[in-house]
Design a protein around this motif. Structure first.
Motif, PDB file in Angstrom:
ATOM      1  N   VAL A  67       0.823  -1.212   0.000  1.00 36.60           N
ATOM      2  CA  VAL A  67       0.000   0.000   0.000  1.00 36.60           C
ATOM      3  C   VAL A  67       0.857   1.263   0.000  1.00 36.60           C
ATOM      4  CG1 VAL A  67      -1.658   1.362   1.336  1.00 36.60           C
ATOM      5  CG2 VAL A  67      -2.047  -1.074   0.992  1.00 36.60           C
ATOM      6  N   ALA A  68       1.809   1.363   0.890  1.00 34.46           N
ATOM      7  CA  ALA A  68       2.640   2.579   0.979  1.00 34.46           C
ATOM      8  C   ALA A  68       3.415   2.813  -0.310  1.00 34.46           C
ATOM      9  CB  ALA A  68       3.593   2.484   2.169  1.00 34.46           C
ATOM     10  N   GLU A  69       3.994   1.765  -0.850  1.00 35.09           N
ATOM     11  CA  GLU A  69       4.754   1.884  -2.094  1.00 35.09           C
ATOM     12  C   GLU A  69       3.836   2.280  -3.259  1.00 35.09           C
ATOM     13  OE1 GLU A  69       7.799  -0.807  -4.816  1.00 35.09           O
ATOM     14  OE2 GLU A  69       6.981  -1.643  -2.970  1.00 35.09           O
ATOM     15  N   ALA A  70       2.647   1.707  -3.303  1.00 37.05           N
ATOM     16  CA  ALA A  70       1.691   2.040  -4.362  1.00 37.05           C
ATOM     17  C   ALA A  70       1.282   3.504  -4.286  1.00 37.05           C
ATOM     18  CB  ALA A  70       0.466   1.137  -4.256  1.00 37.05           C
ATOM     19  N   LEU A  71       1.058   4.003  -3.089  1.00 38.66           N
ATOM     20  CA  LEU A  71       0.679   5.407  -2.928  1.00 38.66           C
ATOM     21  C   LEU A  71       1.800   6.336  -3.374  1.00 38.66           C
ATOM     22  CD1 LEU A  71      -1.225   5.245   0.480  1.00 38.66           C
ATOM     23  CD2 LEU A  71      -2.211   5.442  -1.819  1.00 38.66           C
ATOM     24  N   GLN A  72       3.044   5.957  -3.145  1.00 42.30           N
ATOM     25  CA  GLN A  72       4.181   6.758  -3.600  1.00 42.30           C
ATOM     26  C   GLN A  72       4.247   6.800  -5.128  1.00 42.30           C
ATOM     27  OE1 GLN A  72       7.600   5.016  -1.737  1.00 42.30           O
ATOM     28  NE2 GLN A  72       7.258   6.064   0.202  1.00 42.30           N
ATOM     29  N   VAL A  73       4.045   5.655  -5.761  1.00 41.18           N
ATOM     30  CA  VAL A  73       4.070   5.605  -7.224  1.00 41.18           C
ATOM     31  C   VAL A  73       2.916   6.411  -7.799  1.00 41.18           C
ATOM     32  CG1 VAL A  73       3.813   4.077  -9.228  1.00 41.18           C
ATOM     33  CG2 VAL A  73       5.286   3.400  -7.327  1.00 41.18           C
ATOM     34  N   MET A  74       1.748   6.310  -7.193  1.00 42.17           N
ATOM     35  CA  MET A  74       0.586   7.065  -7.667  1.00 42.17           C
ATOM     36  C   MET A  74       0.803   8.568  -7.493  1.00 42.17           C
ATOM     37  SD  MET A  74      -2.331   4.409  -6.330  1.00 42.17           S
ATOM     38  CE  MET A  74      -3.552   5.657  -6.157  1.00 42.17           C
ATOM     39  N   ASP A  75       1.418   8.974  -6.412  1.00 42.62           N
ATOM     40  CA  ASP A  75       1.730  10.400  -6.215  1.00 42.62           C
ATOM     41  C   ASP A  75       2.723  10.882  -7.273  1.00 42.62           C
ATOM     42  OD1 ASP A  75       0.024  10.716  -4.071  1.00 42.62           O
ATOM     43  OD2 ASP A  75       1.602  10.458  -2.551  1.00 42.62           O
ATOM     44  N   ALA A  76       3.724  10.076  -7.580  1.00 45.75           N
ATOM     45  CA  ALA A  76       4.692  10.444  -8.613  1.00 45.75           C
ATOM     46  C   ALA A  76       3.998  10.578  -9.969  1.00 45.75           C
ATOM     47  CB  ALA A  76       5.810   9.400  -8.689  1.00 45.75           C
ATOM     48  N   PHE A  77       3.056   9.696 -10.251  1.00 44.24           N
ATOM     49  CA  PHE A  77       2.293   9.775 -11.495  1.00 44.24           C
ATOM     50  C   PHE A  77       1.500  11.079 -11.552  1.00 44.24           C
ATOM     51  CE2 PHE A  77      -1.551   9.126 -13.948  1.00 44.24           C
ATOM     52  CZ  PHE A  77      -1.048   8.628 -15.141  1.00 44.24           C
ATOM     53  N   LYS A  78       0.851  11.424 -10.448  1.00 46.66           N
ATOM     54  CA  LYS A  78       0.050  12.660 -10.398  1.00 46.66           C
ATOM     55  C   LYS A  78       0.925  13.902 -10.555  1.00 46.66           C
ATOM     56  CE  LYS A  78      -3.546  10.631  -7.549  1.00 46.66           C
ATOM     57  NZ  LYS A  78      -4.137  10.575  -6.212  1.00 46.66           N
ATOM     58  N   ARG A  79       2.149  13.849 -10.061  1.00 50.17           N
ATOM     59  CA  ARG A  79       3.072  14.978 -10.206  1.00 50.17           C
ATOM     60  C   ARG A  79       3.625  15.089 -11.627  1.00 50.17           C
ATOM     61  NH1 ARG A  79       5.010  12.969  -5.199  1.00 50.17           N
ATOM     62  NH2 ARG A  79       6.752  11.980  -6.288  1.00 50.17           N
ATOM     63  N   GLY A  80       3.388  14.083 -12.452  1.00 48.60           N
ATOM     64  CA  GLY A  80       3.847  14.115 -13.834  1.00 48.60           C
ATOM     65  C   GLY A  80       5.238  13.558 -14.047  1.00 48.60           C
ATOM     66  N   GLU A  81       5.746  12.806 -13.090  1.00 53.04           N
ATOM     67  CA  GLU A  81       7.110  12.282 -13.207  1.00 53.04           C
ATOM     68  C   GLU A  81       7.265  11.234 -14.308  1.00 53.04           C
ATOM     69  OE1 GLU A  81       8.873  11.124  -9.490  1.00 53.04           O
ATOM     70  OE2 GLU A  81       8.083  12.906  -8.482  1.00 53.04           O
ATOM     71  N   PHE A  82       6.160  10.676 -14.774  1.00 50.87           N
ATOM     72  CA  PHE A  82       6.227   9.656 -15.822  1.00 50.87           C
ATOM     73  C   PHE A  82       5.796  10.207 -17.178  1.00 50.87           C
ATOM     74  CE2 PHE A  82       4.982   7.023 -11.985  1.00 50.87           C
ATOM     75  CZ  PHE A  82       6.279   6.716 -11.655  1.00 50.87           C
ATOM     76  N   ALA A  83       5.549  11.502 -17.255  1.00 46.65           N
ATOM     77  CA  ALA A  83       5.091  12.119 -18.501  1.00 46.65           C
ATOM     78  C   ALA A  83       6.212  12.138 -19.534  1.00 46.65           C
ATOM     79  CB  ALA A  83       4.598  13.531 -18.234  1.00 46.65           C
ATOM     80  N   LEU A  84       5.829  11.978 -20.788  1.00 46.10           N
ATOM     81  CA  LEU A  84       6.777  12.044 -21.887  1.00 46.10           C
ATOM     82  C   LEU A  84       6.698  13.427 -22.520  1.00 46.10           C
ATOM     83  CD1 LEU A  84       6.048   8.603 -23.574  1.00 46.10           C
ATOM     84  CD2 LEU A  84       7.879   9.156 -21.988  1.00 46.10           C
ATOM     85  N   ASP A  85       7.822  13.929 -22.964  1.00 41.99           N
ATOM     86  CA  ASP A  85       7.839  15.215 -23.660  1.00 41.99           C
ATOM     87  C   ASP A  85       7.092  15.097 -24.976  1.00 41.99           C
ATOM     88  OD1 ASP A  85       9.392  16.363 -21.659  1.00 41.99           O
ATOM     89  OD2 ASP A  85      11.270  15.819 -22.645  1.00 41.99           O
ATOM     90  N   ASP A  86       6.601  16.225 -25.482  1.00 42.32           N
ATOM     91  CA  ASP A  86       5.874  16.234 -26.742  1.00 42.32           C
ATOM     92  C   ASP A  86       6.734  15.753 -27.908  1.00 42.32           C
ATOM     93  OD1 ASP A  86       3.547  17.121 -25.575  1.00 42.32           O
ATOM     94  OD2 ASP A  86       3.972  19.237 -25.960  1.00 42.32           O
ATOM     95  N   ASP A  87       8.040  15.954 -27.831  1.00 41.88           N
ATOM     96  CA  ASP A  87       8.926  15.551 -28.911  1.00 41.88           C
ATOM     97  C   ASP A  87       9.636  14.218 -28.634  1.00 41.88           C
ATOM     98  OD1 ASP A  87      10.499  16.492 -26.884  1.00 41.88           O
ATOM     99  OD2 ASP A  87      11.823  17.663 -28.172  1.00 41.88           O
ATOM    100  N   PHE A  88       9.106  13.429 -27.701  1.00 42.02           N
ATOM    101  CA  PHE A  88       9.708  12.141 -27.347  1.00 42.02           C
ATOM    102  C   PHE A  88       9.722  11.226 -28.563  1.00 42.02           C
ATOM    103  CE2 PHE A  88       9.324   7.737 -25.848  1.00 42.02           C
ATOM    104  CZ  PHE A  88      10.451   7.654 -25.060  1.00 42.02           C
ATOM    105  N   ASP A  89      10.864  10.632 -28.853  1.00 40.62           N
ATOM    106  CA  ASP A  89      11.016   9.726 -29.990  1.00 40.62           C
ATOM    107  C   ASP A  89      11.190   8.304 -29.457  1.00 40.62           C
ATOM    108  OD1 ASP A  89      11.486   8.457 -32.363  1.00 40.62           O
ATOM    109  OD2 ASP A  89      13.386   9.458 -32.764  1.00 40.62           O
ATOM    110  N   VAL A  90      10.247   7.441 -29.778  1.00 43.43           N
ATOM    111  CA  VAL A  90      10.277   6.066 -29.282  1.00 43.43           C
ATOM    112  C   VAL A  90      11.503   5.331 -29.790  1.00 43.43           C
ATOM    113  CG1 VAL A  90       9.012   3.896 -29.183  1.00 43.43           C
ATOM    114  CG2 VAL A  90       7.766   6.045 -29.211  1.00 43.43           C
TER     115      VAL A  90
END
Length: 93
Positions: A67-90
């Motif tokens: 639970v604690a680890e999941a909440l940390q990952v979810m908070d990081a997601f909400k902060r945008g830490e996993f967002a890709l830049d608009d010009d991200f090249d796969v």
């Protein structure tokens, strides 16, 4: 239980979402972080979206141990830490 059959605790709801897409997206994010996660009520909410507020939406569950680890990952997601830049090249990896 994990792959070795060890008990990880009862499943706990860590979040609820009005759309099943959000629940599935965060479930995938947690699984990528090696947290065993599952969604619930997604099919029911998908079949009749008017029931979603009455049911509390689709839920996201993890074993008690995570639970604690999941909440940390979810908070990081909400902060945008996993967002890709608009010009991200796969292909650039």
């Amino acid at each position: 239980m994990d792959a070795n059959g060890a008990y990880q605790g009862d499943m706990q709801i860590v979040a609820r979402y009005l759309t099943p897409t959000e629940a599935h997206m965060l479930c995938g994010c947690l699984r990528a972080a090696r947290i065993p996660a599952e969604t619930g009520d997604t099919n029911l909410v998908q079949a009749d979206e008017l029931l979603s507020p009455a049911l509390g939406g689709a839920c996201l569950r993890v074993p008690e141990k995570y639970v604690a680890e999941a909440l940390q990952v979810m908070d990081a997601f909400k902060r945008g830490e996993f967002a890709l830049d608009d010009d991200f090249d796969v292909g650039a990896q």
